[in-house]
Design a protein around this motif. Structure first.
Motif, PDB file in Angstrom:
ATOM      1  N   SER A 274      55.592   7.829  28.575  1.00 33.80           N
ATOM      2  CA  SER A 274      55.994   8.671  27.448  1.00 33.80           C
ATOM      3  C   SER A 274      55.325   8.196  26.160  1.00 33.80           C
ATOM      4  O   SER A 274      54.922   7.042  26.042  1.00 33.80           O
ATOM      5  CB  SER A 274      57.511   8.646  27.284  1.00 33.80           C
ATOM      6  OG  SER A 274      57.957   7.326  27.029  1.00 33.80           O
TER       7      SER A 274
ATOM      8  N   TYR B 181      57.465   8.833  19.241  1.00 37.53           N
ATOM      9  CA  TYR B 181      57.124   9.535  17.999  1.00 37.53           C
ATOM     10  C   TYR B 181      56.545   8.575  16.966  1.00 37.53           C
ATOM     11  O   TYR B 181      55.735   8.977  16.125  1.00 37.53           O
ATOM     12  CB  TYR B 181      58.370  10.219  17.429  1.00 37.53           C
ATOM     13  CG  TYR B 181      58.889  11.345  18.295  1.00 37.53           C
ATOM     14  CD1 TYR B 181      58.046  12.378  18.693  1.00 37.53           C
ATOM     15  CD2 TYR B 181      60.212  11.375  18.701  1.00 37.53           C
ATOM     16  CE1 TYR B 181      58.517  13.404  19.485  1.00 37.53           C
ATOM     17  CE2 TYR B 181      60.695  12.402  19.494  1.00 37.53           C
ATOM     18  CZ  TYR B 181      59.843  13.418  19.885  1.00 37.53           C
ATOM     19  OH  TYR B 181      60.307  14.430  20.673  1.00 37.53           O
TER      20      TYR B 181
ATOM     21  N   LEU C  54      57.117  19.618  17.436  1.00 35.17           N
ATOM     22  CA  LEU C  54      56.683  18.220  17.445  1.00 35.17           C
ATOM     23  C   LEU C  54      56.770  17.606  16.054  1.00 35.17           C
ATOM     24  O   LEU C  54      57.209  16.452  15.892  1.00 35.17           O
ATOM     25  CB  LEU C  54      55.245  18.127  17.974  1.00 35.17           C
ATOM     26  CG  LEU C  54      55.082  18.204  19.494  1.00 35.17           C
ATOM     27  CD1 LEU C  54      53.635  18.467  19.858  1.00 35.17           C
ATOM     28  CD2 LEU C  54      55.574  16.897  20.136  1.00 35.17           C
TER      29      LEU C  54
ATOM     30  N   LYS D 263      60.531  16.932  15.330  1.00 34.90           N
ATOM     31  CA  LYS D 263      61.060  15.792  16.081  1.00 34.90           C
ATOM     32  C   LYS D 263      60.525  14.471  15.513  1.00 34.90           C
ATOM     33  O   LYS D 263      61.251  13.474  15.401  1.00 34.90           O
ATOM     34  CB  LYS D 263      60.670  15.911  17.552  1.00 34.90           C
ATOM     35  CG  LYS D 263      61.377  17.014  18.305  1.00 34.90           C
ATOM     36  CD  LYS D 263      62.794  16.604  18.675  1.00 34.90           C
ATOM     37  CE  LYS D 263      63.464  17.614  19.565  1.00 34.90           C
ATOM     38  NZ  LYS D 263      64.810  17.181  19.984  1.00 34.90           N
TER      39      LYS D 263
ATOM     40  N   LEU E  77      56.635  19.158  29.641  1.00 30.44           N
ATOM     41  CA  LEU E  77      56.947  18.144  28.648  1.00 30.44           C
ATOM     42  C   LEU E  77      58.367  18.324  28.112  1.00 30.44           C
ATOM     43  O   LEU E  77      58.849  19.443  27.937  1.00 30.44           O
ATOM     44  CB  LEU E  77      55.957  18.205  27.487  1.00 30.44           C
ATOM     45  CG  LEU E  77      54.495  17.881  27.815  1.00 30.44           C
ATOM     46  CD1 LEU E  77      53.675  17.798  26.531  1.00 30.44           C
ATOM     47  CD2 LEU E  77      54.363  16.596  28.613  1.00 30.44           C
ATOM     48  N   THR E  78      58.996  17.199  27.836  1.00 33.03           N
ATOM     49  CA  THR E  78      60.338  17.177  27.248  1.00 33.03           C
ATOM     50  C   THR E  78      60.272  16.473  25.904  1.00 33.03           C
ATOM     51  O   THR E  78      59.764  15.341  25.824  1.00 33.03           O
ATOM     52  CB  THR E  78      61.333  16.442  28.163  1.00 33.03           C
ATOM     53  OG1 THR E  78      61.371  17.092  29.424  1.00 33.03           O
ATOM     54  CG2 THR E  78      62.729  16.438  27.562  1.00 33.03           C
ATOM     55  N   LEU E  79      60.779  17.157  24.859  1.00 34.13           N
ATOM     56  CA  LEU E  79      60.809  16.555  23.527  1.00 34.13           C
ATOM     57  C   LEU E  79      62.167  15.882  23.346  1.00 34.13           C
ATOM     58  O   LEU E  79      63.141  16.508  22.907  1.00 34.13           O
ATOM     59  CB  LEU E  79      60.575  17.617  22.450  1.00 34.13           C
ATOM     60  CG  LEU E  79      59.267  18.405  22.563  1.00 34.13           C
ATOM     61  CD1 LEU E  79      59.116  19.344  21.376  1.00 34.13           C
ATOM     62  CD2 LEU E  79      58.073  17.473  22.650  1.00 34.13           C
TER      63      LEU E  79
ATOM     64  N   TRP F  65      55.085  24.810  19.554  1.00 27.10           N
ATOM     65  CA  TRP F  65      54.959  23.391  19.916  1.00 27.10           C
ATOM     66  C   TRP F  65      54.610  22.549  18.691  1.00 27.10           C
ATOM     67  O   TRP F  65      55.137  21.443  18.523  1.00 27.10           O
ATOM     68  CB  TRP F  65      53.872  23.222  20.983  1.00 27.10           C
ATOM     69  CG  TRP F  65      54.349  23.453  22.383  1.00 27.10           C
ATOM     70  CD1 TRP F  65      54.226  24.584  23.115  1.00 27.10           C
ATOM     71  CD2 TRP F  65      55.037  22.511  23.206  1.00 27.10           C
ATOM     72  NE1 TRP F  65      54.785  24.430  24.348  1.00 27.10           N
ATOM     73  CE2 TRP F  65      55.291  23.156  24.443  1.00 27.10           C
ATOM     74  CE3 TRP F  65      55.446  21.191  23.041  1.00 27.10           C
ATOM     75  CZ2 TRP F  65      55.941  22.528  25.497  1.00 27.10           C
ATOM     76  CZ3 TRP F  65      56.094  20.550  24.084  1.00 27.10           C
ATOM     77  CH2 TRP F  65      56.346  21.212  25.300  1.00 27.10           C
TER      78      TRP F  65
ATOM     79  N   GLU G  31      61.877  21.540  25.650  1.00 28.64           N
ATOM     80  CA  GLU G  31      61.030  21.297  26.815  1.00 28.64           C
ATOM     81  C   GLU G  31      60.193  22.545  27.074  1.00 28.64           C
ATOM     82  O   GLU G  31      60.509  23.635  26.564  1.00 28.64           O
ATOM     83  CB  GLU G  31      61.875  20.964  28.046  1.00 28.64           C
ATOM     84  CG  GLU G  31      62.892  22.031  28.409  1.00 28.64           C
ATOM     85  CD  GLU G  31      63.709  21.644  29.612  1.00 28.64           C
ATOM     86  OE1 GLU G  31      63.196  20.858  30.418  1.00 28.64           O
ATOM     87  OE2 GLU G  31      64.843  22.131  29.752  1.00 28.64           O
TER      88      GLU G  31
ATOM     89  N   SER H 175      60.893  10.291  22.000  1.00 35.16           N
ATOM     90  CA  SER H 175      59.534  10.340  22.527  1.00 35.16           C
ATOM     91  C   SER H 175      59.254  11.661  23.201  1.00 35.16           C
ATOM     92  O   SER H 175      60.166  12.468  23.440  1.00 35.16           O
ATOM     93  CB  SER H 175      59.324   9.192  23.538  1.00 35.16           C
ATOM     94  OG  SER H 175      60.226   9.344  24.639  1.00 35.16           O
ATOM     95  N   VAL H 176      57.941  11.855  23.506  1.00 35.31           N
ATOM     96  CA  VAL H 176      57.490  12.985  24.308  1.00 35.31           C
ATOM     97  C   VAL H 176      57.252  12.465  25.708  1.00 35.31           C
ATOM     98  O   VAL H 176      56.483  11.515  25.906  1.00 35.31           O
ATOM     99  CB  VAL H 176      56.198  13.595  23.735  1.00 35.31           C
ATOM    100  CG1 VAL H 176      55.758  14.794  24.566  1.00 35.31           C
ATOM    101  CG2 VAL H 176      56.376  13.971  22.287  1.00 35.31           C
TER     102      VAL H 176
END
Length: 803
Positions: A132, A135, A180, A183, A88-90, A176, A56, A94-95
């Motif tokens: 959200s 991915y 991303l 993930k 933002l939370t990964l 980031w 996050e 999803s984001v």
């Protein structure tokens, strides 16, 4: 692909061309459109930067929808573009944004909360990240690195538009970007491997996943653990794999296991492979470095018991090879290392934990079926109620009392009816004894911990117990007892091993098993032969009221099968050094314990000519340990029955006559030794004259040590002793406290004594002056001494913790 946000979606070619001037700052040149991001990634990988995986964080967000009309082109231009701050939370799928948007009169407030006006007080989710982003919906993740691109930005291509993320600096932007990407790829592999098709394709995907984890610039434990967990889940959900598939998967994930512990489910899979294919090359080539890492770095098997089970099964698999224990021995040696000191402090405790658990498993089913204590499984399940368990059948194993032996011999057949208890691993014949049942019932309410020997009361004449392990359990027991033997052969490991085994961490069924105690005897013998006090002192009980190895292997003890030879070696003279000298030997406390509990075995061994036992009996007479005249006469008769005993008893009589003569002749009342005098000088002086009247002795500033205490305790009239600035330590102080009970003045200034020795002074009730200046006295010990020495009037504790 169009150039309106990095993805396709333009209505026609003309519209795409018209959009170029408006969005030129976020569009790559034609030649760099597909190559800029890969080049940037290659550059990042080459510069050696490492990043922590983001879960996050705060970042600026801008969403650009693909323009469909001229008005939409204007609204998406860089002049009217709006950025919103989001947290933002990964997540795994999803984001998402954790920021609660606020909507005022003029729409969304993009300012930080502390700068928002009162008009913006109506909370409601809104903004770009109201929903959200999965991915699976992210088509691509790119860095914006070409000319006129927004600073520190990356681009997420989604259907129908683009999401721009702007970080505070280039490092955060790259962090980031890699997070991303990771993930997104992990999400993809989870979906692909959750529904496997052809196993050739699955294996290829696993290899790609492993390569991705190994080459990722992200530096985080979860980077290597995530692929292992995916593979672990894959294996647990597919039980129809062939052995070849198993080995191929293990080989594929082997690079990840070099620096990471396998997850619990994967450990179970490895255990199964070790049991079913112990001779597989995978066991040697892949599992060996994994187990080595576990033994070197694991801190607590209690938190990860499956790692211990895997290590246990791996060692058993090594034992199944053609060379058997030789392979295990080489493995243990590899864990210790070629030098005399093992560089890894966790190896020995972990190996001992594995051995103890394996030995316990040999008897576990029998323990759970017969003992009234809950099993490990029941403890984990919370089932510890006595009412839910079957009553236990008492064990009668060892007893040395002649009276009870005669009572046992007079019992009728009905009271000694044998009962056979059978389990999968163990077959035991025990006695059902109504008297024992009553005794155990009477002791249920007793809060005190039962003595181990009391729990295993046996006489060889009345024992009807024999334990038979199954072939598999017998192999396990033999393997791990042999490992304990190997561990005891390493000098640097022996002190810690003795300390770990001092509490006797074995079930009573194992101690009643003749094969186990006979094999373990080698380890105890190694402890007894070691001249270091920290080793052989571990043969004694860990606390008062609890038996130690010294009691178990003494004549009449649970594990003794040699008429006391091992018991004698525990207190014997090895290379002219008393083995137990620093801990118990030649102390009244130890001799009193022997006189109360082991006098018969000591006399028996002395009768057979054992020199150590002869010396112990002589010391009992010299220190007036035995009060009963008949017992004293019996000891004298025993000593005179052998040549060595007769000689040592005559020497004892000579010493006693010399002592009486010394007291009769008198001598000086004060004596001061010259500085730099040694223990030998003091011994020579005291043996050359009469010092029965010596009351004041000064050894200040000499080189005497604790060894001179043996001569000081022979001065019956000594009342004042000055040991200022000598090397007199705790061992000598303990000896003085037992014999010089009439001492009144003691000077220990600048001596190396510690709390361990100073606490022994509490028995010297006549002390009225005590100097502990510049010693290692603690405040607690000082308070304890003041409470236990009522006549103490003068005390010097300067330059100590108690000062």
């Amino acid at each position: 692909m169009d150039r309106t946000g990095g993805s396709g979606g333009g209505s026609d070619r003309r519209q795409t061309e018209e959009s170029k001037p408006l969005l030129g700052e976020m569009s790559a040149p034609e030649g760099n459109k597909m190559g800029a991001a890969p080049c940037r990634r290659a550059l990042l990988h080459c510069n050696g930067m490492r990043y922590k995986l983001l879960q996050e964080g705060d970042i600026q967000v801008c969403v650009i929808r693909h323009p469909r009309t001229f008005l939409s082109k204007i609204l998406t231009s860089k002049f009217l573009r709006r950025w919103e701050p989001h947290h933002l939370t990964l997540a795994d799928n999803s984001v998402a944004s954790a920021t609660e948007g606020r909507k005022g009169k003029d729409g969304f407030c993009a300012l930080p909360w502390r700068n928002w006006e009162p008009a913006c007080q109506n909370k409601e989710p809104t903004g770009y990240m109201e929903n959200s982003i999965s991915y699976s919906a992210i088509e691509d993740v790119q860095l914006l690195s070409w000319e006129n691109a927004p600073k520190y930005c990356l681009q997420l291509t989604i259907p129908g538009g683009t999401v721009l993320l702007q970080a505070a600096n280039s490092y955060l932007r790259d962090q980031w970007f890699h997070s991303l990407q990771w993930k997104k790829k992990i999400y993809k592999y989870k979906k692909v491997l959750s529904n496997p098709g052809r196993w050739e394709v699955v294996l290829k995907e696993i290899r790609t996943l492993v390569d991705m984890a190994l080459t990722s610039p992200l530096q985080d434990d979860s980077i290597h653990q995530a692929p292992l967990e995916i593979v672990s889940k894959l294996l647990s959900e597919n039980n129809n794999l062939t052995t070849q598939d198993h080995e191929s998967i293990i080989v594929a994930i082997a690079p990840l296991l070099e620096n990471n512990h396998p997850p619990p489910d994967l450990c179970e899979f490895f255990c199964k492979h070790c049991r079913e294919r112990p001779r597989s090359m995978v066991v040697i080539e892949v599992f060996t470095p994994v187990v080595q890492r576990i033994l070197k770095h694991n801190m607590d098997f209690g938190k990860c018991p499956r790692l211990r089970l895997f290590t246990q099964e791996y060692i058993l698999a090594l034992n199944e090879l053609n060379a058997g224990m030789e392979v295990v021995k080489k493995f243990i040696h590899s864990m210790h290392g070629p030098t005399g000191q093992c560089p890894h402090p966790r190896v020995l405790p972990n190996l001992v934990a594995v051995c103890l658990a394996a030995i316990y498993s040999c008897y576990e089913e029998f323990i759970n079926s017969r003992d009234n204590s809950p099993s490990l499984k029941e403890i984990r399940n919370g089932c510890q109620q006595q009412c839910d368990r079957k009553p236990n059948l008492p064990l009668r194993l060892l007893h040395t009392s002649p009276d009870l032996v005669s009572q046992e011999a007079t019992l009728t057949e009905s009271r000694l009816k044998p009962v056979i208890v059978t389990s999968n691993d163990i077959h035991v014949e025990v006695e059902r004894n109504n008297t024992a049942n009553q005794k155990l019932t009477a002791n249920v309410g007793n809060d005190s911990e039962p003595n181990l020997i009391d729990c295993l009361m046996v006489s060889p004449t009345c024992s009807t117990m024999s334990i038979e392990l199954s072939a598999q359990a017998d192999r396990i027991l033999g393997c791990y007892v042999e490992i304990l033997k190997m561990l005891s052969d390493y000098d640097d490991w022996r002190p810690a091993l003795a300390s770990l085994l001092q509490p006797i961490p074995f079930p009573k069924e194992a101690l009643a098993h003749e094969k186990f105690t006979k094999e373990l005897k080698y380890v105890i013998q190694r402890f007894a032969e070691d001249p270091r006090q920290e080793v052989h002192s571990c043969l004694l009980s860990v606390r008062a009221g609890k038996d130690g190895w010294f009691q178990l292997y003494s004549p009449g003890g649970v594990a003794c099968d040699d008429d006391g030879e091992l018991f004698a070696s525990m207190v014997c003279v090895c290379n002219n050094v008393h083995i137990l000298m620093g801990s118990c030997y030649k102390t009244k406390k130890f001799l009193l314990s022997l006189a109360e509990n082991k006098l018969g075995p000591c006399m028996l061994l002395a009768l057979r000519g054992n020199q150590t036992m002869v010396e112990i009996l002589c010391l009992m007479l010299e220190y007036n340990i035995i009060d009963n005249n008949d017992t004293q006469l019996q000891i004298i008769s025993t000593l005179e029955s052998t040549d060595v005993g007769k000689r040592m008893y005559e020497q004892l009589c000579d010493r006693q006559r010399e002592l009486k003569e010394l007291q009769r002749k008198g001598g000086p009342t004060r004596l001061t030794l010259p500085s730099k005098s040694t223990d030998a000088d003091l011994a020579r002086l005291l043996s050359s004259g009469s010092f029965g009247n010596l009351e004041n002795l000064s050894l200040a500033f000499t080189n005497v040590t604790s060894a001179c205490a043996e001569h000081l305790i022979k001065l019956p009239s000594l009342k004042q002793l000055n040991l200022w600035s000598t090397q007199f330590g705790d061992a000598g102080l303990r000896l003085l406290s037992e014999h010089l009970t009439m001492l009144q003045v003691l000077n220990l200034c600048e001596t190396p004594v510690t709390d361990a020795g100073l606490l022994a002074l509490s028995s010297m009730k006549s002390l009225c002056s005590l100097n502990m200046n510049s010693t290692k006295l603690s405040a607690d010990t000082y308070e304890d001494l003041k409470a236990k020495l009522p006549n103490l009037k003068e005390v010097d504790v300067r330059y100590t913790e108690a000062w």
